[in-house]
Design a protein around this motif. Structure first.
Motif, PDB file in Angstrom:
ATOM      1  N   VAL A   2       0.865  -1.187   0.000  1.00 43.33           N
ATOM      2  CA  VAL A   2       0.000   0.000   0.000  1.00 43.33           C
ATOM      3  C   VAL A   2       0.898   1.232   0.000  1.00 43.33           C
ATOM      4  O   VAL A   2       2.057   1.166   0.420  1.00 43.33           O
ATOM      5  CB  VAL A   2      -0.946   0.043   1.229  1.00 43.33           C
ATOM      6  CG1 VAL A   2      -2.005  -1.041   1.144  1.00 43.33           C
ATOM      7  CG2 VAL A   2      -0.148  -0.075   2.521  1.00 43.33           C
ATOM      8  N   PRO A   3       0.380   2.390  -0.467  1.00 45.70           N
ATOM      9  CA  PRO A   3       1.192   3.614  -0.447  1.00 45.70           C
ATOM     10  C   PRO A   3       1.495   4.073   0.979  1.00 45.70           C
ATOM     11  O   PRO A   3       0.670   3.944   1.882  1.00 45.70           O
ATOM     12  CB  PRO A   3       0.318   4.636  -1.180  1.00 45.70           C
ATOM     13  CG  PRO A   3      -0.624   3.821  -1.998  1.00 45.70           C
ATOM     14  CD  PRO A   3      -0.892   2.594  -1.184  1.00 45.70           C
ATOM     15  N   GLY A   4       2.701   4.624   1.149  1.00 47.17           N
ATOM     16  CA  GLY A   4       3.087   5.190   2.440  1.00 47.17           C
ATOM     17  C   GLY A   4       3.047   6.703   2.455  1.00 47.17           C
ATOM     18  O   GLY A   4       2.815   7.325   3.496  1.00 47.17           O
ATOM     19  N   MET A   5       3.279   7.325   1.283  1.00 41.93           N
ATOM     20  CA  MET A   5       3.222   8.779   1.184  1.00 41.93           C
ATOM     21  C   MET A   5       2.842   9.142  -0.246  1.00 41.93           C
ATOM     22  O   MET A   5       3.326   8.522  -1.194  1.00 41.93           O
ATOM     23  CB  MET A   5       4.571   9.411   1.553  1.00 41.93           C
ATOM     24  CG  MET A   5       4.534  10.931   1.694  1.00 41.93           C
ATOM     25  SD  MET A   5       6.176  11.684   1.998  1.00 41.93           S
ATOM     26  CE  MET A   5       6.608  10.901   3.552  1.00 41.93           C
ATOM     27  N   VAL A   6       1.963  10.126  -0.386  1.00 40.04           N
ATOM     28  CA  VAL A   6       1.509  10.543  -1.718  1.00 40.04           C
ATOM     29  C   VAL A   6       1.492  12.067  -1.792  1.00 40.04           C
ATOM     30  O   VAL A   6       1.509  12.759  -0.764  1.00 40.04           O
ATOM     31  CB  VAL A   6       0.091   9.994  -2.041  1.00 40.04           C
ATOM     32  CG1 VAL A   6       0.070   8.477  -1.996  1.00 40.04           C
ATOM     33  CG2 VAL A   6      -0.961  10.583  -1.097  1.00 40.04           C
ATOM     34  N   ARG A   7       1.438  12.579  -3.024  1.00 35.03           N
ATOM     35  CA  ARG A   7       1.259  14.020  -3.212  1.00 35.03           C
ATOM     36  C   ARG A   7       0.348  14.260  -4.411  1.00 35.03           C
ATOM     37  O   ARG A   7       0.252  13.417  -5.310  1.00 35.03           O
ATOM     38  CB  ARG A   7       2.600  14.733  -3.381  1.00 35.03           C
ATOM     39  CG  ARG A   7       3.335  14.448  -4.680  1.00 35.03           C
ATOM     40  CD  ARG A   7       4.700  15.134  -4.673  1.00 35.03           C
ATOM     41  NE  ARG A   7       5.284  15.168  -6.016  1.00 35.03           N
ATOM     42  CZ  ARG A   7       6.508  15.628  -6.296  1.00 35.03           C
ATOM     43  NH1 ARG A   7       7.257  16.102  -5.322  1.00 35.03           N
ATOM     44  NH2 ARG A   7       6.948  15.637  -7.544  1.00 35.03           N
ATOM     45  N   TYR A   8      -0.291  15.453  -4.430  1.00 34.15           N
ATOM     46  CA  TYR A   8      -1.382  15.674  -5.378  1.00 34.15           C
ATOM     47  C   TYR A   8      -1.596  17.167  -5.563  1.00 34.15           C
ATOM     48  O   TYR A   8      -1.448  17.948  -4.616  1.00 34.15           O
ATOM     49  CB  TYR A   8      -2.637  15.023  -4.803  1.00 34.15           C
ATOM     50  CG  TYR A   8      -3.931  15.231  -5.547  1.00 34.15           C
ATOM     51  CD1 TYR A   8      -4.180  14.609  -6.770  1.00 34.15           C
ATOM     52  CD2 TYR A   8      -4.947  16.016  -4.995  1.00 34.15           C
ATOM     53  CE1 TYR A   8      -5.395  14.773  -7.428  1.00 34.15           C
ATOM     54  CE2 TYR A   8      -6.162  16.176  -5.648  1.00 34.15           C
ATOM     55  CZ  TYR A   8      -6.386  15.550  -6.866  1.00 34.15           C
ATOM     56  OH  TYR A   8      -7.589  15.711  -7.507  1.00 34.15           O
TER      57      TYR A   8
END
Length: 320
Positions: free
Chosen positions: A178-184
């Motif tokens: 699963v993702p641990g850190m995202v940006r948007y």
């Protein structure tokens, strides 16, 4: 005795910062959040993270807002939209509350409570985007439960199509789980980053406080704000810094405090380009400013003085 030894330096520092503001990313806090369950230090848990990673922060007027815990519960929908139209770094719990309130499209992910962790590492999705974060893997001790400073809780991030995954939680085979850190970047032009950890439950974990995560968080904050931090402590761990910018913007005071038991004979500071052509001075115990033994290469300033436990080093940057 200690007061007598420091009074001249303290008075000189007080004078130097009188016409200045504390600069850095802003840790968002509302006293009303204490009425909510768990309304205590978990809501300003970012302070322990940025403070120990050498990232300057402030309590007001920062361009990038850092939000953890249930701070969001105290905000109206309009206040939230204004916040998400700017630059915000959310921990997992804050992102979960926003997702529940219908703001998934604005934060770039649907956020859900997570099941038991089935991973043991965290890795950069594209290490080439973070050349200063040497290596790729970081240990992740969530599967241990709460043991000392390790363990804690996290949230499941289900990113939207345009959301960029910065890190993944990895299984034993080093494959993404699963993702641990995202940006948007949302339709309002706001920039949002989310770390899956509930920082109120594990903001002292080695999963957060490690050299690679230090650089990743630094670069993420700079991406959010579209500008470099005024100063950043490179490489050395557990170094807290405060950046006071003069109202005239012609000088700044940088207070550096070693929070760890290891002493250093020198540390490296990355400084924003606007300060690269400055004269650098240090405040001594007599309250006098003198030139500091330092070397500048590009925008990295190597300060060749002793940094010992809880012994502040106070620098002055003077623009030429």
């Amino acid at each position: 005795r200690m007061f007598n030894a420091e009074i001249k330096r303290f008075n000189a520092l007080k004078t130097a910062v009188r016409e200045s503001s504390v600069d850095g990313c802003e840790i968002l806090y509302n006293p009303l959040e204490r009425i909510f369950p768990g309304g205590n230090r978990e809501n300003y848990a970012w302070a322990n993270v940025t403070g120990r990673l050498g990232i300057p922060h402030t309590a007001a007027n920062g361009k990038v807002k850092l939000i953890s815990g249930n701070t969001i519960e105290t905000m109206s929908d309009k206040e939230i939209k204004d916040l998400l139209g700017g630059a915000a770094f959310l921990d997992g719990q804050a992102a979960y509350i926003l997702s529940k309130r219908g703001f998934s499209e604005m934060i770039g992910a649907e956020v859900l409570p997570a099941s038991d962790p089935n991973f043991c590492y965290e890795g950069l999705r594209d290490p080439s985007d973070y050349p200063n974060a040497s290596g790729q893997l970081m240990y992740n001790m969530l599967f241990f439960g709460k043991v000392g400073t390790e363990g804690g809780t996290f949230y499941q991030l289900n990113p939207l199509n345009r959301t960029e995954i910065i890190t993944d939680f990895l299984g034993l085979d080093e494959k993404p789980v699963v993702p641990g850190m995202v940006r948007y970047e949302n339709n309002l032009g706001g920039r949002i980053a989310i770390v899956a950890f509930d920082l109120g439950s594990n903001n002292s974990s080695s999963s957060i406080l490690n050299y690679r995560k230090k650089e990743v968080i630094r670069q993420t904050i700079e991406w959010l704000g579209k500008e470099p931090l005024p100063v950043f402590i490179k490489n050395a761990p557990n170094i807290f810094c405060i950046f006071n910018r003069s109202k005239s913007n012609d000088h700044a005071i940088v207070t550096i405090i070693n929070l760890g038991s290891d002493s250093f004979n020198a540390i490296d500071l990355d400084i924003a380009p606007e300060w690269a052509n400055s004269t650098f001075r240090m405040l001594d115990n007599n309250g006098e400013w003198h030139r500091v033994n330092a070397e500048l290469q590009n925008c990295t300033l190597k300060v060749n003085v002793s940094f010992s436990l809880l012994q502040p080093v106070i620098l002055k940057f003077i623009k030429k």
